[in-house]
Structures are given as C-alpha cells and as structure tokens.
Design an enzyme around this catalytic site. Structure first.
Site, PDB file in Angstrom:
ATOM      1  N   ALA A 640      39.057  77.822  -7.819  1.00 39.95           N
ATOM      2  CA  ALA A 640      39.597  78.760  -7.391  1.00 39.95           C
ATOM      3  C   ALA A 640      39.292  79.637  -8.687  1.00 39.95           C
ATOM      4  O   ALA A 640      39.903  79.358  -9.842  1.00 39.95           O
ATOM      5  CB  ALA A 640      41.118  77.975  -7.178  1.00 39.95           C
ATOM      6  N   PHE A 643      42.172  85.484  -9.755  1.00 37.50           N
ATOM      7  CA  PHE A 643      41.752  86.648  -8.631  1.00 37.50           C
ATOM      8  C   PHE A 643      41.608  86.846  -7.343  1.00 37.50           C
ATOM      9  O   PHE A 643      41.453  87.453  -6.534  1.00 37.50           O
ATOM     10  CB  PHE A 643      41.378  87.884  -9.326  1.00 37.50           C
ATOM     11  CG  PHE A 643      41.808  88.503 -10.877  1.00 37.50           C
ATOM     12  CD1 PHE A 643      42.465  89.242 -11.158  1.00 37.50           C
ATOM     13  CD2 PHE A 643      40.698  88.186 -12.149  1.00 37.50           C
ATOM     14  CE1 PHE A 643      43.203  90.115 -12.351  1.00 37.50           C
ATOM     15  CE2 PHE A 643      41.635  88.338 -13.217  1.00 37.50           C
ATOM     16  CZ  PHE A 643      42.507  88.881 -13.266  1.00 37.50           C
ATOM     17  N   TYR A 712      24.240  80.646 -11.212  1.00 34.48           N
ATOM     18  CA  TYR A 712      24.827  79.121  -9.967  1.00 34.48           C
ATOM     19  C   TYR A 712      25.231  78.333 -11.354  1.00 34.48           C
ATOM     20  O   TYR A 712      23.897  77.676 -11.900  1.00 34.48           O
ATOM     21  CB  TYR A 712      24.331  79.048  -9.064  1.00 34.48           C
ATOM     22  CG  TYR A 712      25.435  77.837  -8.145  1.00 34.48           C
ATOM     23  CD1 TYR A 712      26.293  77.778  -8.672  1.00 34.48           C
ATOM     24  CD2 TYR A 712      24.449  76.564  -7.964  1.00 34.48           C
ATOM     25  CE1 TYR A 712      27.682  76.910  -7.705  1.00 34.48           C
ATOM     26  CE2 TYR A 712      25.404  75.646  -7.044  1.00 34.48           C
ATOM     27  CZ  TYR A 712      27.390  75.621  -7.209  1.00 34.48           C
ATOM     28  OH  TYR A 712      28.057  75.006  -6.602  1.00 34.48           O
ATOM     29  N   GLU A 714      24.965  74.192 -11.872  1.00 31.07           N
ATOM     30  CA  GLU A 714      25.280  73.321 -10.488  1.00 31.07           C
ATOM     31  C   GLU A 714      26.588  71.771 -11.002  1.00 31.07           C
ATOM     32  O   GLU A 714      27.179  71.790  -9.731  1.00 31.07           O
ATOM     33  CB  GLU A 714      23.831  72.243  -9.973  1.00 31.07           C
ATOM     34  CG  GLU A 714      22.944  73.280  -9.350  1.00 31.07           C
ATOM     35  CD  GLU A 714      22.244  73.968 -10.698  1.00 31.07           C
ATOM     36  OE1 GLU A 714      23.009  74.023 -11.933  1.00 31.07           O
ATOM     37  OE2 GLU A 714      21.400  74.787 -10.675  1.00 31.07           O
ATOM     38  N   ASN A 715      26.372  71.601 -12.195  1.00 36.27           N
ATOM     39  CA  ASN A 715      27.591  71.277 -12.281  1.00 36.27           C
ATOM     40  C   ASN A 715      28.916  70.917 -13.017  1.00 36.27           C
ATOM     41  O   ASN A 715      29.638  70.613 -13.835  1.00 36.27           O
ATOM     42  CB  ASN A 715      26.849  69.794 -13.387  1.00 36.27           C
ATOM     43  CG  ASN A 715      26.125  69.359 -12.707  1.00 36.27           C
ATOM     44  OD1 ASN A 715      26.320  68.272 -12.022  1.00 36.27           O
ATOM     45  ND2 ASN A 715      25.145  68.693 -13.305  1.00 36.27           N
ATOM     46  N   SER A 717      32.333  72.855 -14.304  1.00 35.80           N
ATOM     47  CA  SER A 717      32.971  73.053 -15.743  1.00 35.80           C
ATOM     48  C   SER A 717      32.505  71.519 -16.157  1.00 35.80           C
ATOM     49  O   SER A 717      32.657  70.665 -15.972  1.00 35.80           O
ATOM     50  CB  SER A 717      34.549  73.557 -15.881  1.00 35.80           C
ATOM     51  OG  SER A 717      35.033  72.669 -14.570  1.00 35.80           O
ATOM     52  N   ASP A 757      39.438  82.044 -26.276  1.00 37.60           N
ATOM     53  CA  ASP A 757      38.741  80.399 -25.063  1.00 37.60           C
ATOM     54  C   ASP A 757      38.387  79.221 -25.263  1.00 37.60           C
ATOM     55  O   ASP A 757      37.943  79.504 -23.704  1.00 37.60           O
ATOM     56  CB  ASP A 757      39.651  81.474 -23.738  1.00 37.60           C
ATOM     57  CG  ASP A 757      40.856  80.400 -23.311  1.00 37.60           C
ATOM     58  OD1 ASP A 757      41.575  79.170 -23.832  1.00 37.60           O
ATOM     59  OD2 ASP A 757      40.954  80.766 -22.226  1.00 37.60           O
ATOM     60  N   ASN A 762      35.813  75.822 -20.329  1.00 40.67           N
ATOM     61  CA  ASN A 762      35.620  76.883 -20.085  1.00 40.67           C
ATOM     62  C   ASN A 762      33.855  77.308 -20.222  1.00 40.67           C
ATOM     63  O   ASN A 762      33.530  78.071 -20.197  1.00 40.67           O
ATOM     64  CB  ASN A 762      36.043  77.843 -21.009  1.00 40.67           C
ATOM     65  CG  ASN A 762      37.881  78.168 -20.787  1.00 40.67           C
ATOM     66  OD1 ASN A 762      38.113  78.160 -19.787  1.00 40.67           O
ATOM     67  ND2 ASN A 762      38.629  79.185 -21.108  1.00 40.67           N
TER      68      ASN A 762
HETATM   69  P1  AMP Z   1      37.005  80.637 -13.650  1.00 38.58           P
HETATM   70  O1  AMP Z   1      37.730  81.879 -12.536  1.00 38.58           O
HETATM   71  O2  AMP Z   1      35.875  81.200 -14.034  1.00 38.58           O
HETATM   72  O3  AMP Z   1      37.916  79.879 -14.450  1.00 38.58           O
HETATM   73  O4  AMP Z   1      35.922  79.986 -12.598  1.00 38.58           O
HETATM   74  C1  AMP Z   1      36.892  78.732 -11.522  1.00 38.58           C
HETATM   75  C2  AMP Z   1      36.010  77.926 -11.232  1.00 38.58           C
HETATM   76  O5  AMP Z   1      34.842  78.405 -10.800  1.00 38.58           O
HETATM   77  C3  AMP Z   1      35.348  77.153 -12.767  1.00 38.58           C
HETATM   78  O6  AMP Z   1      36.028  75.995 -13.388  1.00 38.58           O
HETATM   79  C4  AMP Z   1      33.918  76.519 -11.623  1.00 38.58           C
HETATM   80  O7  AMP Z   1      34.713  75.149 -11.709  1.00 38.58           O
HETATM   81  C5  AMP Z   1      34.071  77.047 -10.704  1.00 38.58           C
HETATM   82  N1  AMP Z   1      33.081  78.930 -11.652  1.00 38.58           N
HETATM   83  C6  AMP Z   1      33.321  79.515 -12.338  1.00 38.58           C
HETATM   84  N2  AMP Z   1      31.617  80.021 -12.507  1.00 38.58           N
HETATM   85  C7  AMP Z   1      30.607  79.024 -11.791  1.00 38.58           C
HETATM   86  C8  AMP Z   1      29.407  79.227 -11.733  1.00 38.58           C
HETATM   87  N3  AMP Z   1      28.873  79.717 -12.494  1.00 38.58           N
HETATM   88  N4  AMP Z   1      28.787  78.555 -11.355  1.00 38.58           N
HETATM   89  C9  AMP Z   1      29.165  77.017 -11.013  1.00 38.58           C
HETATM   90  N5  AMP Z   1      30.592  77.186 -10.650  1.00 38.58           N
HETATM   91  C10 AMP Z   1      31.518  78.627 -10.835  1.00 38.58           C
END
Ligand code: AMP
Length: 994
Positions: A640, A643, A712, A714-715, A717, A757, A762
């Site tokens: 999540a 946005f 993508y 896979e693992n 954050s 950040d 992140n």
């Molecule tokens: P963010 O809004 O970028 O903080 O993304 C929220 C969550 O979505 C992250 O904590 C990840 O678990 C997952 N996520 C975001 N981008 C990716 C990605 N490129 N590949 C896999 N999971 C993602």
C-alpha cells in the site's frame, strides 16, 4: 485514703474526663458504626452475670455529656468469671467487623494489699445469631476473639504523679454469615473499666473521581478488590468507561477511565457546570469555558459558540476561538501607468483588513463609452465587460500582490478597472463589499506585426504573396509596407512597395534568385513592427536553347542529380533515425536540451527538480514514457502506498519481451495536487539510470487509473526482508547489499539529488539480493513516511534516520544522506532492528545531540561499526562521501577475513547508547590486543595489504599506506597512524598511559 480498689477505680474514672474525647465524635467516612456505647444516653441494658460482676455506671465527660461505662474490680476475691454481654447487633451488609474498645486497667502493683488473685487482662468473645435470643446466654456458645491487655496502665505526669491511661484496642472479626451477633467481655479478676465499645465495619464511601460517581461499596472480607463501575456526573460523557477498585480497608484504588464535560459545560468542583454568559465551550472535554473572542457574544449560559456581532462574520473553517471578522475596506491609492495598449495598475492595502490575513485582490475590467442622452452633450457612460482576450498578468482574481498588468487592450479606448480586496468572509456579506475604481484611456498604438505570410504563386520574375491582418491592428490599417531585397545583397539595396489589402504581386524580379522580405502595417498611430523576415526564390530561367541531344544529357544529369539527392536524403533520414534511437537510450543527453534555466554542463548529468516546471505534467512527459494501459496486466496487490495500492503485474511492450513490473496506482477521487505529487515520483525516478536505483518503466496518465510502472523487486522492502531472515546471511552478503545501496546513493549525490528519507524501508530487494534505492518524491516523500514526525520547525522528518542539522535547520545535503546511510548500515547489521528501539523521538534528538550514538549491533564487524560512527559525525563535512563508502565496502568484499573482528557488544546492555567521547580510544596492550582492540579497521587482515614485519614498520605506516588498504577516510587514517605511533612508543618506552 480509701484503699478499696472499686472506689479507687471510680475516682480514676472521674479523671477520665480529661482523656475521653469530646462529643460529637467524627469517625472516618469509611467506617459505619453498628454499635457505639457512647452514643447511648440512657442505660445500655447489657446483660451482666453474675450480678456482682460487671457494673454499669454513669459518668460525664469534660463537656458534662453523660456516658455509660462498665467496670469490674473484684481483685480481692478468688475465681472470678464475670460476663458482660451486649445486646444483639444486626450485621447489616458487613462481612468483616471491627471492635474498638476504650478501657482503663489498673496494674495489680498499684493496688495495695491485693492477694495473688489480681489479673491484668480480660477476654473479648462473640456469638453469631440470626435474631435476638433474649437475656439468656450460654458461655460455651461464645467464641473467643482475643485476650485484651492494657498497653499502659498508668502514665507519669510532670510532677511525678501516675494517672490512669485510657487504652484503645481494635480487633477484627469475620467473615460473619448470620444476620447479627453478640459481643461478650469476660473478666477473670482484673480491675477494669470499659469506657466505650464501638463496633463498625468499613466501606468505600460514595465519591466522585474524574467526573464519575462511585456509590458506597462494602468490601469483601477476602483479600480481593471489588471492581466498581462509575457513572458519569450530569452533563458529562464517558471518554473511557470509568472504573475503580474498593479495597478491604475501605479505600478506593486505581481510578481508570474518565468522563468529560459536554460542550457548553466546564468542570467545577467535580461537577460539570454551564459556561457563564460571555463564555463558550464548543467541544467535549475538561478544559475551561473560553471567553468569547472579539466581536462575538454569548448572552446565555452554556453556549457552545459565540454568535457574531452585527456586520461581523465567521468563515467556514474559522475556529470557534477566532474573532468574528468582516470584509476589508477598498484598496487605496490606485495608480495606473499606461503603455500604449497595456496598463500597470498598482494600489495599497486596504486600511481595514476586516481582522483577517487572507486578503486577495480581484480586478474587474470594463470598457466604457460615453452615450449622448437625448441629443444633449452631457452624456452618460455605458460600460460593458472587457473582451475575453484582454490579458491579466499574473491573473485577474486571487491576486496576493498589489499590482497587475493588463495587456491587449484596444488602443485609444476608455476602460474602468474595479479593484476589490476580498477576504474569507467577503462572500458572506455581498452588500459590504467595496472596491476602488480607476478609469484610463489607452494610447494610440501602432499595429502589432504581421505574423503569417504565404507564397501564392512564383514565376521566373514575379511572386504573389498574401498575409493576415495583424492580431491587434489598434486602429484602421491604412496600408502595408512591403520591403524586399536580394538575399545576396544583404539589404544594401532594397525595394519598398505599399499595398492596401493583404496581398501583393512583386514583379521584375531576377529569375532563380533568393529574396528576403518584411511587411509592416500602418495606422494613424504610425507603423507597427516589421514581420519576421520571409524568404522566397524565383523560378529558374528556362529560356536558354538546347539541342535535343544535349537536352537528353541534361535530363539524364538532372534525373541523376535528383536520384542522388533522394538517396542522400534517404540515407540522412535513416542515419538520423538511428542516432535518435541510440540517443534516446540516454535520457540524460536528451535532457541537455531542456529549458527552465537549468545550467547543464556537457558530460555532467544533473537532477532537474520537476517543481521548476511551470506545468508539472510537462516534467512527467519529459522524463517518463507514456505507456498504453492495454500493455499492462495487473496480477495482485503487494503493498500500500500513500496514493493507492501497489500491485505486481506484467508489462508487454510491442516487439519486447514481457517483464514483471510493480504498478503503483493513484486511487480515485484524487485532487489535482495529489495527481501532481503522485506523478512527481515518476518525474524524478525517470531521470535516474543506475543498477541500484529502482528503474521506471513508464507512466499511464492518459487513461484511468493513473499508474507508475517500475521494475519488480521480488523481495519487497529491505527492513521487512531482513526481519524475515534474521541472522541468515553471511557478512559478505550483507556487505554486498550495503555496497549496492552506497553505490546507488553515490549516483544520486553525483546527480545533485538529496534523498532525505534514506531508510531500510525505502530500499527494495530483488530475487538476486540486489538492493535498490526507492521512494522518490518531493515534499511528499516525508509526508507519506509513517516514521516522519513533525519537528518544532514545522517540517515532517523521520527523526531516527535524520542528521541533527537536518532536524534542527532543515539542512538536507548528501552529507545528511550519509548520516541516514549510517543508520541503514545499523539496520542492516541488526537485521531490521528499529533504530533507538522504543526511545521517544524527543529522547533520540536529545541523546544524539549530547554525543550519544547507537551501539554496534550484535556480531557487527568493527570496520562497519567504525563506518557507522563516521557517518554519524556531528560535523557534516567529516562524514565520508558515498564514493568513499563504496570504496571501503569494495575493499571489505575483496578481503572478507576483515569482517571477522567484531565490535565488542557482549557486555553491553541492549538499550544503552554509547557515548562517543568514551568509546573512541582503543587501549594499547600487546600487539594482538591492540589489533583486536582497534575498532577502526580490521587491522590484522587489512594490513595484509601493507608489507610489515615488525612493530617498527607498523609505526612507520603512513596515511598513504593506509589508503592502499582502503582506509580512505581522514578520521580513521589519523586514528590508526596515531595509534601505531602510540604502540611504537609503548614498545620502546614501556606502557603508554591510556
Ligand atoms: P511505496 O509507496 O513506494 O512506499 O510502496 C509501498 C510498498 O509496496 C513497499 O513497501 C513495497 O512492499 C511495495 N513495493 C513498492 N514498489 C515495489 C517494487 N518495485 N517491487 C516490489 N514491491 C514494491
């Protein structure tokens, strides 16, 4: 003196008036009397057996209030067994009963001539019964409560006299089960006067705590507490259900929950009382009622809000505590400066802002004409709104500054401008709105330039041209001036023609010649500016004669030339296409052509802040590829974002392989700002191209939902990934991940991008354990981070990850990113432990400011811990650059043995921060100790790169040598060199004092 002990006792009893407390007696509120002998004015009617035993005697206290006492003093006789039994005492709800006895007792030594029968105790007994059993009783039915002895029989006066002392003894009985009971006093030969008997039980008395009322409660006899629910006092509401515990001692314990006074009420002496007139309270809570703010009133008690005085208003969203306000007065001192067909209007702030700060200005434009009324010369003005193409700079409404430029007006025309100051309540009081008006007449102005010229027909010696009338003729166009000349002659000689209409044919031109031409319009105000230069060529001269043979040759030559030209063009197109394509692989090169005033040096790529674009959607399309939504297949939700959801899915572009992607969506119902903020991440990410920065595949902005598509990972954050795999990686694997992050950060800092950040949450990890920096954005990066907290300066900052100067002064730089990198290093080495554990943000700021730093995580290699400490240098210029961090980590990877020396953590308490000042000096002992003690770098292994054979050579090691083994930061180099020197001196001169 009469030596009869009984009379002695009586005399002493009279003395008691000094020690018996005066009536009325107040007992503690948590004690409920079941019997109080002193309260009885008449005979108590207790049963005494045998009749020569206990005697009921009347006396008076010092207030001459009669009291009833019982006494017995058969000390001269043998075998005394005198019983005194109370009346039946109903138990009420009590389980545990207290008996308080006040009595005097003579000690046997004070009675002259007594035989050996005198006693100094008596017995207290009880018998439970469901009803009154009359005057008969049987001794054996009674159970003994206790033998009662006097604490003191006499007390000494200052004069050495001995006076009888009143004793007080309390005994507990219980649990009682029958409806009532009797008490009995058994005397076996003492000289005792029972002055008062009080029987009571304890209760928790009715009370009000936290605005909740708790009823009288009788405790249980057992040890347990009784939980009692409170009820909110009048005009209050439960915030959390109020509860309290009643102890066996009749005390209220542990109040939990509370009630809050309703709006319109405030807490006064544990009740909720109405706000007085002139005061209000709009919310539930125990704050006091507030005085009505200026220009408002509350005539009645218990007001929730104060009403506004006449002609004062409250805008939607104004807090109840804010004064009522009114529309501002008109702007003052309007000045106009006319420049042909434009005018600059300037004015001063209104004298009265109405009590608000949200003042804006609106300028209304009217075109006014004098209309002659019934043929008379003194006509009236007729005004109509200005044409829509009148331009206002910056705009006509919502102006924050006191100036506006109005352009594209008609020449020589009257205009009236009405300038109104508005504030948040202007719309509520349309009748009170005031404006300042100014009337101007624009100057005569020359026409604007002719913009478009078209070539209609060309021959060898003539050309026909047409054009459009200027956009702003500013009057009647009298004619056009056409000036032309041969291109080669460079305006040294030219021809001028005039035309009334918008076309002309120029004759007498040379064949096959290039000409340049400019046109300008003329009105009564003069010539306008010239059009841009227009070029045309006349046709070639075909009049020369050629033979049919040579004409064939010419034809062949011409067709070959045409073929060659066509081929060249084709080749050029192909090559330029190819170049474009290969260029587009380097988005940064493409960016070299961008405007927006960014200075770009060739070869150095710079990050461009999308905020600097007037239209942020331009930035998105500049840096991100627009994808067709039909190329994207969404599989499932993986996270999540702020946005909307983050999904995994596949992207299949035409003639490309399908790839796995992450898709961030913008949920419906977004505002323009949210859309811009959402896409700003793509505008930033799209500028980066590095294996350790999350790669942007493109965006979908032309259909809904709006999406950002990235590679993508896979693992997911890094923080949660590490927590899931606690202690499962080798040191080298961890260093590899850290190296990736440092390399990504080096790239970002080289681009001039400050992340702000950087934190393990992140960083994203792919299936090959490659770590990539993610979460880009502008202000929103911090807005959406759940770790971010508001600082005293108002910004939202992830305190635990942020350098002190960034918290205190918002000084965000690559050096503050380096501090955050140190924290990420700590997070990685502790497998996702929360930095500073559960300490509060305030405590973290204080501790870091006082020089404390996180301790080394368990089994953390000394080098990595030293690297953390270097990243956490207070002076930001002393922190390592990302380039240095990458090179240190590279050396560690090349020399994995160096990871074996761990920073000593075994004896540290888990939540203690280290004081840097006390942790930096390694103690110097033997060579091996020193090596083990050095936390600066993995010395034994690291020094395998420097040839040394003895301590001597070690001591001669220079910073240059250290650089060779990867110690590139100034701090550690100095520390090692000085420690080596210390070691050398230790070997030569004995131990060095540490
Ligand atoms: P963010 O809004 O970028 O903080 O993304 C929220 C969550 O979505 C992250 O904590 C990840 O678990 C997952 N996520 C975001 N981008 C990716 C990605 N490129 N590949 C896999 N999971 C993602």
């Amino acid at each position: 003196m009469d030596c009869n002990p009984r009379s002695l006792l009586f005399v002493l009893l009279l003395l008691l008036s000094c020690v018996i407390p005066a009536f009325p007696v107040f007992y503690p509120p948590n004690e409920v009397n079941l019997l109080d002998s002193k309260a009885s004015q008449g005979e108590l009617g207790w049963i005494s057996y045998p009749s020569h035993g206990w005697e009921e005697i009347s006396g008076v206290d010092e207030h001459y209030t009669p009291i009833r006492t019982f006494q017995v003093c058969n000390v001269m006789d043998y075998s005394q067994n005198n019983w005194l039994r109370t009346n039946w005492i109903p138990r009420q709800s009590a389980q545990k009963i207290y008996v308080e006895l006040k009595f005097t007792l003579r000690d046997c030594n004070s009675i002259p001539l007594v035989l050996g029968t005198c006693k100094e105790t008596f017995n207290l007994l009880y018998l439970e019964a469901d009803d009154d059993q009359g005057s008969h009783f049987q001794e054996h039915q009674f159970s003994k409560i206790d033998t009662i002895a006097a604490d003191e029989s006499f007390t000494q006066t200052d004069l050495g006299d001995r006076i009888l002392k009143l004793n007080t003894e309390v005994r507990e009985v219980g649990p009682m089960t029958k409806k009532g009971f009797y008490l009995a006093f058994q005397d076996v030969g003492a000289c005792v006067a029972l002055v008062s008997v009080r029987v009571y039980f304890k209760k928790c008395p009715h009370t009000v705590r936290n605005l909740a009322s708790f009823p009288d409660t009788v405790p249980m006899d057992s040890q347990s507490l009784v939980e009692v629910k409170g009820s909110c006092v009048n005009h209050s509401k439960e915030e959390e259900p109020p509860r309290m515990y009643c102890s066996t001692e009749g005390e209220w314990l542990v109040p939990i929950g509370k009630c809050l006074c309703n709006p319109g009420y405030e807490e006064r002496s544990s009740t909720c009382q109405t706000c007085r007139a002139g005061f209000y309270k709009s919310t539930l809570g125990n704050m006091e009622c507030s005085k009505c703010p200026p220009h408002s009133f509350a005539h009645h008690e218990g007001s929730l809000h104060c009403g506004c005085e006449k002609n004062y208003f409250r805008a939607e969203g104004d807090p109840a505590s804010m004064a009522c306000t009114r529309p501002p007065s008109a702007p003052r001192n309007v000045i106009s400066s006319i420049n042909e067909t434009s005018v600059i209007l300037e004015w001063s702030w209104p004298e009265d802002t109405g009590g608000r700060r949200d003042i804006t200005f609106t300028v209304l434009c009217k075109r006014c004409r004098a209309v002659a009324a019934n043929g008379s010369s003194s006509g009236t003005q007729r005004c109509e709104p200005c044409r829509s193409n009148v331009r206002f700079l910056p705009r006509a409404m919502g102006l924050h500054n006191t100036t506006v430029t109005v352009g594209d007006l008609l020449a020589h025309t009257n205009y009236t401008f009405e300038i109104e100051a508005q504030n948040g309540v202007s719309s509520l009081a349309p009748k009170m709105r005031q404006y300042a008006a100014v009337t101007i007449t624009t100057n005569q102005a020359a026409p604007s330039p002719v913009a478009v010229i078209k070539k209609e027909k060309t021959t060898r010696s003539s050309v026909s041209l047409s054009w459009q009338e200027p956009e702003r003729p500013n009057g009647i166009i009298l004619d056009y001036e056409i000036k032309y000349y041969e291109k080669e002659e460079q305006e040294t000689s030219y021809t001028i023609l005039r035309a009334r209409g918008c076309n002309v044919t120029l004759n007498g031109l040379k064949p096959n010649t290039a000409y340049l031409l400019q046109i300008r319009a003329r009105t009564a105000a003069g010539y306008g500016a010239s059009s841009p230069t227009f070029q045309f060529e006349t046709s070639p001269d075909s009049a020369f004669s050629i033979s049919s043979e040579s004409s064939q040759v010419v034809l062949i030559a011409i067709s070959s030339a045409v073929a060659i030209i066509l081929l060249t063009v084709l080749l050029y197109v192909l090559i330029s296409r190819f170049c474009c394509r290969s260029k587009s692989k380097h988005p940064d090169e493409k960016r070299l052509h961008f405007g927006n005033g960014h200075l770009r040096l060739p070869g150095i790529r710079t990050y461009v802040d999308p905020h600097t674009y007037e239209d942020p959607s331009q930035a998105v399309h500049e840096f991100a590829k627009e994808l067709d939504a039909s190329c994207i297949a969404i599989d499932k939700v993986v996270g999540a974002g702020e946005f909307g959801e983050v999904c995994s899915g596949r992207l299949k572009l035409p003639s490309k392989k399908e790839i796995c992607v992450a898709i961030k969506t913008l949920k419906g119902g977004y505002t323009d700002k949210q859309r811009r903020d959402f896409l700003s991440e793509a505008s930033i990410m799209g500028q980066f191209d590095h294996p350790n920065i999350i790669r942007l595949e493109g965006v979908v902005t032309r259909s809904k939902p709006v999406m950002i598509v990235t590679e993508y990972m896979e693992n997911g954050s890094l923080d949660s990934f590490l927590r899931k795999h606690d202690a499962q990686f080798t040191g080298i694997q961890l260093v590899g991940m850290l190296r990736g992050i440092a390399s990504g950060m080096k790239y970002l800092s080289d681009m001039g991008y400050v992340h702000r950040d950087l934190a393990a949450r992140n960083i994203l990890v792919n299936s090959n354990l490659v770590c990539k920096v993610s979460d880009f954005g502008l202000s929103r990066v911090l807005e959406d981070d759940p770790e971010a907290a508001y600082t005293t300066r108002g910004g939202k900052i992830p305190i635990r990850w942020t350098a002190p100067e960034a918290i205190a002064y918002r000084k965000f730089t690559s050096a503050s990113d380096a501090w955050s990198y140190g924290i990420v290093l700590w997070e990685v080495m502790s497998y996702g432990e929360r930095p500073y554990w559960e300490m509060s943000n305030q405590d973290v700021i204080k501790a870091v400011d006082e020089g404390y730093r996180l301790p080394p995580p368990m089994d953390c290699p000394a080098t990595l811990y030293q690297l953390m400490l270097d990243c956490w240098q207070k002076e930001r210029n002393n922190r390592p650059k990302f380039e240095q961090i990458v090179s240190i980590l590279d050396k560690l990877i090349r020399n994995p043995g160096s990871l074996k020396i761990t920073a000593n953590t075994t004896s540290r308490p888990a939540n203690l921060l280290l004081d840097r000042s006390s942790s930096e000096v390694p103690s110097v002992g033997t060579m091996g100790d020193w090596m083990d003690g050095m936390r600066t770098l993995p010395c034994k292994e690291a020094f395998s790169g420097v040839s040394y054979s003895s301590c001597d050579t070690l001591a001669k090691t220079s910073t240059e040598d250290l650089k060779k083994v990867g110690v590139t930061i100034v701090g550690p180099q100095k520390k090692i060199v000085s420690s080596l020197k210390a070691l050398d001196s230790h070997n030569k001169n004995g131990p060095v004092p540490v």
